[in-house]
Design an enzyme around this catalytic site. Structure first.
Site, PDB file in Angstrom:
ATOM      1  NE  ARG A 212      -2.361   1.058 -10.008  1.00 51.66           N
ATOM      2  CZ  ARG A 212      -3.497   1.450  -9.402  1.00 51.66           C
ATOM      3  NH1 ARG A 212      -4.641   1.208  -9.973  1.00 51.66           N
ATOM      4  NH2 ARG A 212      -3.453   2.079  -8.247  1.00 51.66           N
TER       5      ARG A 212
ATOM      6  CE  LYS B 218      -1.619 -13.161  17.078  1.00 52.91           C
ATOM      7  NZ  LYS B 218      -1.680 -14.651  16.944  1.00 52.91           N
TER       8      LYS B 218
ATOM      9  NE  ARG C  56       4.069  -1.512  -2.646  1.00 52.95           N
ATOM     10  CZ  ARG C  56       3.342  -0.898  -3.588  1.00 52.95           C
ATOM     11  NH1 ARG C  56       2.150  -0.396  -3.270  1.00 52.95           N
ATOM     12  NH2 ARG C  56       3.789  -0.805  -4.817  1.00 52.95           N
TER      13      ARG C  56
ATOM     14  CG  HIS D 212       7.749   0.135  -7.167  1.00 51.19           C
ATOM     15  ND1 HIS D 212       7.800  -1.213  -7.437  1.00 51.19           N
ATOM     16  CD2 HIS D 212       6.427   0.451  -7.091  1.00 51.19           C
ATOM     17  CE1 HIS D 212       6.564  -1.690  -7.513  1.00 51.19           C
ATOM     18  NE2 HIS D 212       5.721  -0.700  -7.300  1.00 51.19           N
TER      19      HIS D 212
END
Length: 311
Positions: A58, A87, A108, A136
C-alpha cells in the site's frame, strides 16, 4: 496560512502541529474535488523516487499512484537485492545518486534513523516511508484523515489501539499525531508488547491514555479500534512471537459486544488478527482507509512541491 509543507522533509509527525495537519486535510479534500486535468498540473514533469528496502504494497503503490495522478512520474527501488547495495554500496551513496534523478523521494528502511540520515545528506525533500520501529508519519496522516472523514471529528473520540504496540512504527506516529486532537486512547496489548516507555513519557500531559490487556474490557466503550499485526519479523526472539501470536482476534462475535457504528481500522497487511468475516460488515473501514492513502499522499506531495497550492 503559509504552506507548512513546502520543501519540507516528512520524517516525524511530531514535526507538524495540529494546524499543519488540518491544512493537509483541507488540501486532501480539495484533491478529491479536482478534475483529472486540474490534478495533472500539480506536478508536471516532476519525479518521485521510491526507495523501499523493506516489503510494501500500500505505501509504495499509493505513493506512486498519487504522484502519477498529479502529473508526475516515478522511479523505484523495490528490492535491495536488485540494487548496488547487493554489491556493497552504502545508503549514503544510494541516496546521493538517486537525488540527482528525482525531485522528491520516499525511503523505507529497516534501520532506525535512516530517513533522517537521508534528509541530512540530500537537498531534495525526503518522506519517511517507515524507518525501523520508529515512525511511519504518512500512515498516521491518512489514519487521522480517515477518522475525520468517517466520524467528522477526533476530539473526544474514544479510540482503542490494539496489538503490537512496542515494535509497530505505525502506532507511534498515530499516537503522536492523535495527541494534537485530544481523543481518549485505550492501549491494548500483551504485557510484553506494551508501548515503549519513552513514548509514554513524551505523550504525558498531551493525550489521555490508559493501558489494558483485555479488549473485551473496553470494546463497548470505544468509537474505533485500530488493529495492528504482531510483527514476527521485528520481534528479536522467535519464542517471544510464539508467546504473543494470536493474542487478539477481531471477529463478528467480538464486534457484537461493541457499538453498532464501531469502526475497525488497520494499517495493513493483516495476518490473523481480523477475520475475513469482518470485511462484509459496515464496521470494516480498513480498505477505505487504504483508499484515503492515495488521496492524502497526493495532497502531501503537491504541497511539498508547490509553494502556492490550488485554491
Amino acid at each position: 496560512m503559509i504552506n507548512p509543507f513546502y520543501g519540507r522533509d516528512i520524517i516525524s509527525i511530531r514535526d507538524f502541529s495540529k494546524l499543519d495537519l488540518e491544512y493537509l486535510f483541507r488540501m486532501s479534500d480539495k484533491i478529491q474535488k479536482l478534475s483529472h486535468d486540474e490534478l495533472k498540473v500539480l506536478a508536471p514533469g516532476k519525479l518521485l523516487g521510491t526507495l523501499f528496502f523493506e516489503p510494501s504494497t500500500r505505501t509504495r503503490l499509493s505513493f506512486e499512484a498519487a504522484m502519477l495522478s498529479i502529473g508526475g512520474g516515478t522511479v523505484s527501488i523495490v528490492e535491495a537485492r536488485t540494487t548496488s547495495i547487493e554489491k556493497g554500496e552504502n545508503l549514503n551513496d544510494t541516496v546521493k545518486t538517486v537525488e540527482s534523478y528525482v525531485d522528491i523521494m520516499v525511503l523505507r528502511h529497516h534501520m532506525e534513523g535512516a530517513a533522517r540520515f537521508a534528509a541530512q545528506i540530500t537537498q531534495k525533500p525526503v518522506i519517511n516511508g517507515g524507518s525501523g520501529i520508529e515512525e511511519h508519519p504518512t500512515q498516521a496522516m491518512l489514519d487521522i484523515y480517515t477518522l475525520l472523514k468517517l466520524r467528522g471529528r477526533i476530539t473526544n473520540l474514544k479510540i482503542a489501539v490494539i496489538g503490537d504496540l512496542k515494535y509497530g512504527r505505525t502506532v507511534y506516529s498515530l499516537l503522536y499525531g492523535l495527541a494534537n486532537f485530544n481523543p481518549q486512547i485505550f492501549l491494548v496489548s500483551p504485557p510484553d508488547l506494551m508501548v515503549r516507555d519513552e513514548a509514554l513519557i513524551d505523550l504525558e500531559g498531551k493525550a489521555k491514555l490508559s493501558q489494558h490487556e483485555n479488549i473485551e474490557e473496553i470494546i463497548q466503550d470505544v468509537d474505533a479500534i485500530y488493529v495492528t499485526r504482531i510483527q514476527k519479523e521485528r520481534l528479536p526472539d522467535p519464542l517471544e512471537y510464539e508467546k504473543v501470536k494470536g493474542s487478539y482476534v477481531i471477529d463478528n462475535k467480538l464486534l457484537s459486544k461493541g457499538r453498532e457504528d464501531l469502526m475497525v481500522l488497520h494499517p495493513l497487511p493483516r495476518a490473523t488478527e481480523i477475520k475475513s468475516e469482518v470485511d462484509k460488515t459496515p464496521n470494516a473501514k480498513y480498505f477505505i482507509q487504504a483508499q484515503y492513502g492515495k488521496i492524502v499522499r497526493a495532497a502531501l506531495i503537491s504541497l511539498m512541491l508547490n509553494e502556492q497550492p490550488p485554491n
